[in-house]
Write a protein that holds these residues in place. Structure first.
Motif, PDB file in Angstrom:
ATOM      1  N   ARG A   3       0.837  -1.199   0.000  1.00  0.00           N
ATOM      2  CA  ARG A   3       0.000   0.000   0.000  1.00  0.00           C
ATOM      3  C   ARG A   3       0.859   1.232   0.000  1.00  0.00           C
ATOM      4  NH1 ARG A   3      -5.466  -0.603   3.441  1.00  0.00           N
ATOM      5  NH2 ARG A   3      -6.143  -2.510   2.495  1.00  0.00           N
ATOM      6  N   LEU A   7      -2.171   6.543   0.417  1.00  0.00           N
ATOM      7  CA  LEU A   7      -3.460   5.922   0.649  1.00  0.00           C
ATOM      8  C   LEU A   7      -3.701   5.726   2.139  1.00  0.00           C
ATOM      9  CD1 LEU A   7      -6.001   4.588  -0.442  1.00  0.00           C
ATOM     10  CD2 LEU A   7      -4.712   2.469  -0.660  1.00  0.00           C
ATOM     11  N   ILE A  11      -6.728   7.341   4.356  1.00  0.00           N
ATOM     12  CA  ILE A  11      -7.638   6.558   5.188  1.00  0.00           C
ATOM     13  C   ILE A  11      -7.663   7.098   6.614  1.00  0.00           C
ATOM     14  CG2 ILE A  11      -7.952   4.290   6.267  1.00  0.00           C
ATOM     15  CD1 ILE A  11      -7.023   3.082   3.576  1.00  0.00           C
ATOM     16  N   GLY A  81     -11.597  -0.634   2.606  1.00  0.00           N
ATOM     17  CA  GLY A  81     -11.538   0.089   1.335  1.00  0.00           C
ATOM     18  C   GLY A  81     -11.486   1.588   1.532  1.00  0.00           C
ATOM     19  N   GLU A  82     -11.882   2.301   0.503  1.00  0.00           N
ATOM     20  CA  GLU A  82     -11.810   3.760   0.477  1.00  0.00           C
ATOM     21  C   GLU A  82     -12.849   4.393   1.400  1.00  0.00           C
ATOM     22  OE1 GLU A  82     -12.988   6.893  -2.883  1.00  0.00           O
ATOM     23  OE2 GLU A  82     -11.276   5.628  -3.421  1.00  0.00           O
ATOM     24  N   THR A  84     -14.636   8.247   2.222  1.00  0.00           N
ATOM     25  CA  THR A  84     -14.790   9.645   1.815  1.00  0.00           C
ATOM     26  C   THR A  84     -15.766  10.329   2.755  1.00  0.00           C
ATOM     27  OG1 THR A  84     -16.563   9.088   0.263  1.00  0.00           O
ATOM     28  CG2 THR A  84     -14.323   9.178  -0.623  1.00  0.00           C
TER      29      THR A  84
END
Length: 196
Positions: A3, A7, A11, A81-82, A84
């Motif tokens: 990773r 990223l 997070i 995961g992502e 937002t």
């Protein structure tokens, strides 16, 4: 695991924003209360009361922990995961979610979903795109198209082709309500089958 550091930073920042949003959403936005010029001791007492009633959110790695006013953990969520967060709408969206209810109620109640949308104004977590729910170490399991968790009632509600299994019983329903406070499960508009 390969990773990128960027990223990981994204997070952690996203989780930090989500934690702040939980705290602000439950306590209320600053500046809404008018502060009188005199009697600061009353204001301090009022602030202490509000702080003792407001749940706290803590971020640790890729996990959010929400506690009640007594410091008891109510639920935890981890995100693979992502993540937002839209500051204007105060809505957070996370992917690859593992959510665990840890307050009084059904033992080891957990949920996995591809997507979670947290509406802090409404005080609701919505899980979508296929949901798997387990309790009692896998003895009780459900799947549903979508589910939501209500902060105020602490109920978990599954909707859309709900399937369930407990021991020799299995079935389908349109809606599932898991009431942790009463330790009751209600299935609406469905069928129950028992295998002998």
């Amino acid at each position: 695991m390969g990773r990128r550091p960027g990223l990981i930073v994204l997070i952690v920042v996203g989780l930090g924003l989500a934690a702040v949003a939980i705290f602000v959403g439950i306590v209320g936005r600053p500046g809404q209360q008018q502060v009188p010029a005199e009697r600061p001791e009353e204001l301090e007492a009022q602030a202490a009361d509000e702080e003792s009633e407001a749940p706290e959110a803590q971020v640790s790695g890729a996990e959010v922990t929400v506690s009640d006013a007594q410091g008891e953990v109510v639920w935890r969520a981890s995100f693979g995961g992502e993540i937002t967060y839209d500051q204007d709408s105060r809505i957070a969206r996370a992917e690859d979610v593992h959510w665990r209810f840890e307050g009084p109620g059904f033992e080891r109640l957990s949920l996995k979903a591809p997507v979670m949308v947290a509406g802090w104004e409404e005080k609701v977590l919505r899980f979508a795109e296929g949901v798997a729910i387990e309790a009692h170490g896998g003895d009780l399991s459900f799947s549903a198209g979508a589910a939501e968790y209500q902060f105020g009632t602490r109920k978990l509600i599954g909707r859309g082709d709900v399937r369930f299994q407990r021991g020799s019983f299995s079935g389908r329903a349109e809606e599932l309500v898991i009431d942790n406070r009463a330790e009751v499960i209600r299935l609406k508009r469905g069928e129950l089958v028992r295998r002998w």
